[in-house]
Design a protein around this motif. Structure first.
Motif, PDB file in Angstrom:
ATOM      1  N   UNK A 192       6.346   9.694  -8.524  1.00  0.00           N
ATOM      2  CA  UNK A 192       6.915   8.476  -9.130  1.00  0.00           C
ATOM      3  C   UNK A 192       8.447   8.451  -9.103  1.00  0.00           C
ATOM      4  N   UNK A 193       9.084   9.591  -9.317  1.00  0.00           N
ATOM      5  CA  UNK A 193      10.553   9.629  -9.348  1.00  0.00           C
ATOM      6  C   UNK A 193      11.134   9.249  -8.000  1.00  0.00           C
ATOM      7  N   UNK A 194      10.588   9.882  -6.970  1.00  0.00           N
ATOM      8  CA  UNK A 194      11.098   9.595  -5.616  1.00  0.00           C
ATOM      9  C   UNK A 194      10.851   8.141  -5.271  1.00  0.00           C
ATOM     10  N   UNK A 195       9.673   7.657  -5.643  1.00  0.00           N
ATOM     11  CA  UNK A 195       9.358   6.257  -5.338  1.00  0.00           C
ATOM     12  C   UNK A 195      10.345   5.328  -6.031  1.00  0.00           C
ATOM     13  N   UNK A 196      10.676   5.675  -7.281  1.00  0.00           N
ATOM     14  CA  UNK A 196      11.638   4.866  -8.041  1.00  0.00           C
ATOM     15  C   UNK A 196      12.983   4.822  -7.338  1.00  0.00           C
ATOM     16  N   UNK A 197      13.371   5.998  -6.852  1.00  0.00           N
ATOM     17  CA  UNK A 197      14.661   6.062  -6.164  1.00  0.00           C
ATOM     18  C   UNK A 197      14.653   5.222  -4.891  1.00  0.00           C
ATOM     19  N   UNK A 255       0.818  -1.198   0.000  1.00  0.00           N
ATOM     20  CA  UNK A 255       0.000   0.000   0.000  1.00  0.00           C
ATOM     21  C   UNK A 255       0.859   1.258   0.000  1.00  0.00           C
ATOM     22  N   UNK A 256       1.910   1.246   0.792  1.00  0.00           N
ATOM     23  CA  UNK A 256       2.809   2.408   0.840  1.00  0.00           C
ATOM     24  C   UNK A 256       3.389   2.669  -0.545  1.00  0.00           C
ATOM     25  N   UNK A 257       3.815   1.574  -1.186  1.00  0.00           N
ATOM     26  CA  UNK A 257       4.423   1.735  -2.517  1.00  0.00           C
ATOM     27  C   UNK A 257       3.446   2.393  -3.464  1.00  0.00           C
ATOM     28  N   UNK A 258       2.184   1.955  -3.396  1.00  0.00           N
ATOM     29  CA  UNK A 258       1.203   2.495  -4.326  1.00  0.00           C
ATOM     30  C   UNK A 258       0.958   3.974  -4.049  1.00  0.00           C
ATOM     31  N   UNK A 259       0.858   4.306  -2.782  1.00  0.00           N
ATOM     32  CA  UNK A 259       0.638   5.715  -2.458  1.00  0.00           C
ATOM     33  C   UNK A 259       1.843   6.544  -2.849  1.00  0.00           C
ATOM     34  N   UNK A 260       3.028   6.037  -2.557  1.00  0.00           N
ATOM     35  CA  UNK A 260       4.247   6.775  -2.883  1.00  0.00           C
ATOM     36  C   UNK A 260       4.351   6.988  -4.387  1.00  0.00           C
ATOM     37  N   UNK A 261       4.095   5.918  -5.125  1.00  0.00           N
ATOM     38  CA  UNK A 261       4.220   6.003  -6.574  1.00  0.00           C
ATOM     39  C   UNK A 261       3.246   7.019  -7.144  1.00  0.00           C
ATOM     40  N   UNK A 262       2.082   7.102  -6.527  1.00  0.00           N
ATOM     41  CA  UNK A 262       1.093   8.062  -7.012  1.00  0.00           C
ATOM     42  C   UNK A 262       1.509   9.491  -6.708  1.00  0.00           C
ATOM     43  N   UNK A 263       2.103   9.694  -5.534  1.00  0.00           N
ATOM     44  CA  UNK A 263       2.450  11.071  -5.154  1.00  0.00           C
ATOM     45  C   UNK A 263       3.658  11.575  -5.915  1.00  0.00           C
ATOM     46  N   UNK A 280      10.837   1.390  -5.634  1.00  0.00           N
ATOM     47  CA  UNK A 280       9.497   0.976  -6.046  1.00  0.00           C
ATOM     48  C   UNK A 280       9.378   1.156  -7.555  1.00  0.00           C
ATOM     49  N   UNK A 281       8.914   0.157  -8.227  1.00  0.00           N
ATOM     50  CA  UNK A 281       8.778   0.267  -9.674  1.00  0.00           C
ATOM     51  C   UNK A 281       7.406   0.819 -10.033  1.00  0.00           C
ATOM     52  N   UNK A 282       7.339   2.024 -10.605  1.00  0.00           N
ATOM     53  CA  UNK A 282       6.033   2.593 -10.950  1.00  0.00           C
ATOM     54  C   UNK A 282       5.259   1.712 -11.924  1.00  0.00           C
ATOM     55  N   UNK A 283       5.973   1.057 -12.822  1.00  0.00           N
ATOM     56  CA  UNK A 283       5.290   0.208 -13.790  1.00  0.00           C
ATOM     57  C   UNK A 283       4.584  -0.933 -13.079  1.00  0.00           C
ATOM     58  N   UNK A 284       5.265  -1.533 -12.155  1.00  0.00           N
ATOM     59  CA  UNK A 284       4.723  -2.663 -11.418  1.00  0.00           C
ATOM     60  C   UNK A 284       3.525  -2.216 -10.565  1.00  0.00           C
ATOM     61  N   UNK A 285       3.661  -1.041  -9.947  1.00  0.00           N
ATOM     62  CA  UNK A 285       2.568  -0.489  -9.148  1.00  0.00           C
ATOM     63  C   UNK A 285       1.364  -0.196 -10.030  1.00  0.00           C
ATOM     64  N   UNK A 286       1.656   0.322 -11.209  1.00  0.00           N
ATOM     65  CA  UNK A 286       0.572   0.619 -12.136  1.00  0.00           C
ATOM     66  C   UNK A 286      -0.196  -0.650 -12.497  1.00  0.00           C
ATOM     67  N   UNK A 287       0.548  -1.702 -12.849  1.00  0.00           N
ATOM     68  CA  UNK A 287      -0.087  -2.992 -13.159  1.00  0.00           C
ATOM     69  C   UNK A 287      -0.981  -3.442 -12.017  1.00  0.00           C
ATOM     70  N   UNK A 288      -0.431  -3.335 -10.823  1.00  0.00           N
ATOM     71  CA  UNK A 288      -1.149  -3.827  -9.652  1.00  0.00           C
ATOM     72  C   UNK A 288      -2.423  -3.024  -9.404  1.00  0.00           C
TER      73      UNK A 288
END
Lengths: 381, 293
Positions: free
Chosen positions: B178-183, B168-176, B186-194
């Protein structure tokens, strides 16, 4: 050079001669603009089957006036825009002589003017009175429409002593057309209408049923196509609605029984007699046509026809009768003129066309009331 | 036939349909949160839930205990696939293009379902045959109870997912961001799929729940999509709490408007109130961020 000229002239002359003689055997082209898929497909598919069986039977006997019948089927999916497109295609590319359909009122109101302008006769299978009133020269309709069915329903309610009717109707073309006619004619029978409406795709009509219950109406009349009536019957059972429930002729089909299941038990459905021919009295002038159409459909497809089939069969009966009366070339114009003088009995009723009357007669319509008992349609009285 | 029982009956009816709207709204919200995209195929996912479970029942005589999980998995997979093979390939496109792709996907899914499941309206059986005895003269539909329970459970599950799990954290982070989450790994692509898979599951669940009550048909996607989107916007696009509140509110308003004002005007009233809310609170009731178009 003379030899070349000779061959060219011979070629031209023979093509002209061949095409002229071929003209006499050119097929009579019928364009069928039907809803073969989509929510109203039950209507269109029955009409397609009916049309196929009648044209095959006629072609087996050599066609009409020596011309074989060639049918072009178009699937509109019940969509008005597609109906218009296919009507144009039938007229301009496939060059049909006459158009049958569309299957629903919404489509017919859009497509009929196209045929009328292009001077191509069109026999609609829709149920809205406005398609043929005011009458347009090239537009005819075989289906019984609300102005015919409504007085029959009101007369029945009057006979049973009901004075207050809770009408639950959909907001689409079919529901609105029926509602307008009911509200207009009800006072003449001493009946008041309480109106509740819903969107055809709504998922729950509990509120409307509760209002009907509160209004202390004597009877509920549902005026809608699939799937809403099945949902309303379920809501009515859950709300403990105790008064009789009637459905319009749109539910006169086995799909209604499948969808509503046990909730349809002891409810009434208004229907064209074709669904249950034994419910129509033998002395009715349309009984013969109804029995014939029922038997021919049953013989070919091993299943009973639904009433939508009769719109197509009656249209073919009209065409057959009209072609017999044409002297000379059978074309769009001569067909139209002959159809306008039709006077025959079909399963929908009496077709007595005139320049001002292009629909089936309102008198003595072969409509019956069916009661659902044991999951089947039975004669109500 | 007293007025209290009428109020309760209308409330129950509104809550049941409101729960379905909430599930669809969640579908919009989860995807929006994780990817910033409004997935206009969300309505079709609901439709697919209905027609696939109904067809599994009629063609293979499977019971709801089997058809429902199976349908949810299948639709979740299809939804994730639409993201992986269509939307992600176009990630560098302008936002509007992505929205158009989702609309195109919606039309494609609709056509596929017409082909696979047919044109008829199917009423699959309710999840259980048990009938509640009348309480205070009111008959509760068993399926309605299933709907409400399912959404109550899902509320708990989603809260736990987003508040307590790494996923859940990854998904929220990726949404807020994406660059920071990647660093942070967390893979934004993977989060997007999920997120698409989760939205597919929500939608399918909604579809299987409502089908016994309102029928399943290939053409019903647009109706649910519009209602679900309105509910999501009312509650605030991007807020899972908002999605539930928006959904329930929309259902209740519709039901009471039909019951007490006029059944013909119920949709106008419900959506009119939506417009009013948006005029006063442009981000919806619980929304935090403005939607980029």
């Amino acid at each position: 050079m003379h030899l070349k000229h000779f061959f060219v002239t011979a070629a031209v002359l023979s093509t002209v001669l061949i095409s002229h003689t071929a003209g006499a055997q050119e097929p009579l082209k019928i364009g069928a603009v039907y809803a073969l898929t989509g929510p109203v497909a039950p209507y269109g598919v029955a009409q397609q089957k009916a049309l196929q069986l009648r044209t095959d039977a006629l072609n087996a006997k050599g066609g009409l006036k020596g011309r074989k019948l060639q049918v072009f089927f178009y699937d509109t999916e019940g969509n008005g825009n597609k109906a218009v497109q296919f009507t144009r295609k039938a007229i301009e590319s496939d060059k049909v002589d006459i158009i049958l359909g569309p299957s629903t009122s919404g489509e017919a109101l859009l497509a009929a003017p196209i045929a009328n302008e292009a001077k191509v006769p069109l026999i609609s299978h829709s149920a809205a009175q406005t398609v043929v009133d005011p009458a347009r020269p090239y537009v005819f309709q075989t289906a019984q429409y609300d102005r015919i069915a409504v007085p029959v329903a009101l007369q029945e309610f009057k006979r049973l002593g009901y004075t207050k009717v809770a009408l639950l109707s959909s907001t689409d073309g079919y529901g609105q057309s029926g509602t307008a006619v009911l509200q207009e004619l009800a006072p003449k029978y001493g009946i008041s209408i309480i109106l509740e409406q819903f969107d055809r795709q709504d998922t729950d009509m509990t509120a409307q049923v509760l209002r009907a219950r509160q209004s202390s109406a004597d009877v509920m009349l549902i005026w809608s196509t699939f799937p809403a009536p099945a949902i309303i019957l379920r809501n009515a059972k859950a709300a403990g609605f105790a008064k009789p429930i009637y459905n319009s002729f749109a539910m006169a089909a086995p799909d209604f029984l499948n969808q509503a299941g046990p909730n349809a038990e002891n409810t009434f459905v208004m229907s064209a007699a074709l669904l249950l021919p034994e419910a129509l009295s033998d002395s009715h002038p349309s009984k013969k046509a109804v029995m014939e159409e029922y038997q021919e459909f049953l013989a070919r497809y091993k299943e009973a026809p639904t009433p939508s089939a009769q719109h197509a069969l009656d249209a073919m009966s009209i065409i057959e009768d009209s072609v017999k009366r044409i002297d000379g070339d059978v074309n769009r114009q001569s067909l139209r003129d002959a159809i306008e003088r039709t006077d025959i009995f079909g399963a929908n009723g009496h077709f007595k066309f005139s320049p001002t009357d292009h629909g089936v007669s309102t008198e003595n319509a072969p409509i019956v009331f069916l009661l659902v008992k044991g999951g089947k349609f039975t004669a109500a009285r | 036939m007293n007025s209290l029982s009428v109020v309760i009956e209308l409330a129950v009816s509104g809550l049941v349909i409101g729960c379905v709207y909430a599930l669809v709204a969640w579908g919009f919200t989860i995807v929006f949160n994780a990817t910033g995209l409004v997935n206009f195929a969300a309505g079709e996912l609901v439709m697919m839930g209905g027609v696939i479970s109904a067809t599994l029942h009629t063609r293979f005589a499977l019971q709801p205990i089997v058809t429902v999980p199976l349908t949810v998995i299948v639709v979740a997979a299809v939804s994730a696939a639409t993201d992986r093979y269509f939307l992600q390939k176009a990630r560098r496109q302008v936002h509007m293009t992505l929205v158009m792709i989702t609309i195109g996907l919606a039309i494609g899914l609709r056509g596929a379902m017409l082909f696979l499941t047919g044109k008829d309206f199917q009423f699959p059986p309710p999840f259980s045959e048990f009938e509640f005895p009348p309480i205070l003269g009111i008959n509760l539909s068993t399926q309605g109870v299933w709907v409400i329970c399912a959404v109550a459970v899902m509320t708990g599950v989603l809260w736990w997912l987003f508040a307590k799990t790494w996923l859940g954290y990854s998904m929220r982070a990726s949404g807020e961001n994406p660059r920071a989450a990647q660093l942070m790994g967390v893979s934004p692509r993977w989060v997007s799929n999920l997120s698409f898979a989760l939205a597919g599951a929500m939608g399918a669940l909604a579809g299987t729940l409502i089908a016994p009550l309102a029928s399943a048909n290939y053409a019903s996607g647009l109706y649910f999509g519009v209602k679900g989107f309105s509910a999501a916007v009312l509650g605030g696009l991007g807020s899972p709490v908002g999605a539930v509140v928006g959904g329930l509110l929309l259902g209740l308003i519709e039901s009471f408007a039909a019951g007490y004002v006029s059944s013909g005007w119920k949709d106008a009233i419900a959506l009119g109130l939506l417009i009013l809310v948006l005029l006063l609170m442009p981000s919806g009731l619980f929304g935090r961020r403005a939607t980029r178009v």
